[in-house]
Design an enzyme around this catalytic site. Sequence first.
Site, PDB file in Angstrom:
ATOM      1  N   ASP A  67       0.701  -1.139  -0.012  1.00 35.16           N
ATOM      2  CA  ASP A  67       0.044  -0.149  -0.042  1.00 35.16           C
ATOM      3  C   ASP A  67       0.977   1.200   0.007  1.00 35.16           C
ATOM      4  OD1 ASP A  67       0.978  -0.406   2.606  1.00 35.16           O
ATOM      5  OD2 ASP A  67      -0.984  -1.042   3.446  1.00 35.16           O
ATOM      6  N   ASP A 136      -7.282  -2.410  14.231  1.00 38.10           N
ATOM      7  CA  ASP A 136      -8.584  -2.702  13.965  1.00 38.10           C
ATOM      8  C   ASP A 136      -8.839  -3.973  13.053  1.00 38.10           C
ATOM      9  OD1 ASP A 136      -7.475  -1.830  11.604  1.00 38.10           O
ATOM     10  OD2 ASP A 136      -8.969  -0.137  11.241  1.00 38.10           O
ATOM     11  N   HIS A 138      -6.755  -4.625  10.377  1.00 40.86           N
ATOM     12  CA  HIS A 138      -6.653  -4.565   8.891  1.00 40.86           C
ATOM     13  C   HIS A 138      -5.465  -5.095   8.492  1.00 40.86           C
ATOM     14  CE1 HIS A 138      -4.590  -0.652   9.884  1.00 40.86           C
ATOM     15  NE2 HIS A 138      -3.706  -1.320   9.452  1.00 40.86           N
ATOM     16  N   GLU A 143      -9.559  -1.994   5.599  1.00 39.38           N
ATOM     17  CA  GLU A 143     -10.404  -1.670   6.718  1.00 39.38           C
ATOM     18  C   GLU A 143     -11.618  -2.186   7.107  1.00 39.38           C
ATOM     19  OE1 GLU A 143      -8.526  -0.172   8.754  1.00 39.38           O
ATOM     20  OE2 GLU A 143      -7.811   1.839   8.091  1.00 39.38           O
TER      21      GLU A 143
HETATM   22  C1  F6R Z   1       1.612  -1.437   5.952  1.00 37.24           C
HETATM   23  C2  F6R Z   1       0.347  -2.022   6.336  1.00 37.24           C
HETATM   24  C3  F6R Z   1      -0.361  -2.012   7.485  1.00 37.24           C
HETATM   25  C4  F6R Z   1       0.402  -2.277   8.800  1.00 37.24           C
HETATM   26  C5  F6R Z   1      -0.401  -2.113   9.967  1.00 37.24           C
HETATM   27  C6  F6R Z   1       0.518  -2.291  10.931  1.00 37.24           C
HETATM   28  O1  F6R Z   1       2.397  -1.635   4.709  1.00 37.24           O
HETATM   29  O2  F6R Z   1      -0.191  -2.637   5.178  1.00 37.24           O
HETATM   30  O3  F6R Z   1      -1.557  -2.846   7.434  1.00 37.24           O
HETATM   31  O4  F6R Z   1       0.960  -3.283   8.664  1.00 37.24           O
HETATM   32  O5  F6R Z   1      -0.994  -0.805   9.960  1.00 37.24           O
HETATM   33  O6  F6R Z   1       1.293  -1.215  11.389  1.00 37.24           O
HETATM   34  P1  F6R Z   1       2.615  -1.198  12.439  1.00 37.24           P
HETATM   35  O7  F6R Z   1       3.565  -2.141  11.947  1.00 37.24           O
HETATM   36  O8  F6R Z   1       3.175   0.163  12.303  1.00 37.24           O
HETATM   37  O9  F6R Z   1       1.889  -1.397  13.616  1.00 37.24           O
END
Ligand code: F6R
Length: 263
Positions: A67, A136, A138, A143
Amino acid sequence: MEITITSNYEEMSKVSAQIIAEEIQRKHDLVLGLATGDTPIGTYQELVKIHKEEGLDFSKVKSFNLDEYLGLAPLHKNSYNYFMWENLFKHININPENVYIPQGNIKDPEQFCAWYEAQIKEAGGIDLQVLGIGRDGHIAFNEPGSSFASRTRIKALYKQTIEDNARFFDKMEDVPRFAITIGIGTIMEAKKILLIANGKNKAAVCAQFIEGPVTSQITATALQLHSYVNIVLDKDAASKLERTEYYDWVRDNKHSVQKEIGR
Ligand code: F6R
């Protein structure tokens, strides 16, 4: 799903880097799906170490990132493109032509999303998809409520995700509200999946997605429907799981089980 509970972030990073390294050694032109965020930083540092000390060769590896924030230019210091080059790519021998990251400031994002999906297909699909998880539930930026059939598209970020992402930006108003993200359908087509998580703030969501019911409200639960998922947690992220004894036993006895069934 195979669940490995490690004692801390360092061990989680080492174990996950080892899994990735073994896949690259097995298939030199591996198609690798990559995540950003705090969680994989240690994994990437370990991969750099394996590259420098043991010669792990990335020259034929193709990578696709999950992403990117909509609106951010690739060189913006908060872009995921910048993150990937700083934390991994500039330290290894990956061919820049083999690096794919959604472009946040693209003129026609919808056309871009279709192109990105086509590139993944043309590469033969993702062999190993690395994932983190949001509070959450994801994976990528799928989401709550995202369709399990979703493909690469623009997604509005959930309030909690925007708040979590705010730590990287100077002002709340600067935090992007939208992202380009690959879909749950895209992730589910990866041949293998590796999800990593650490910290107490991920404990509740890890228990929900591993041991709870499948629901699009916690999109990581879709992984329960995938046939090859490795989950590597530190003990804080695993602290709300109920069946840890069983997971540990399976892991410790994996080799004797394989012997028993003649594999
Ligand atoms: C990032 C992504 C997100 C993160 C998630 C956890 O490319 O796709 O799904 O993996 O938000 O983020 P951290 O590791 O910062 O807790």
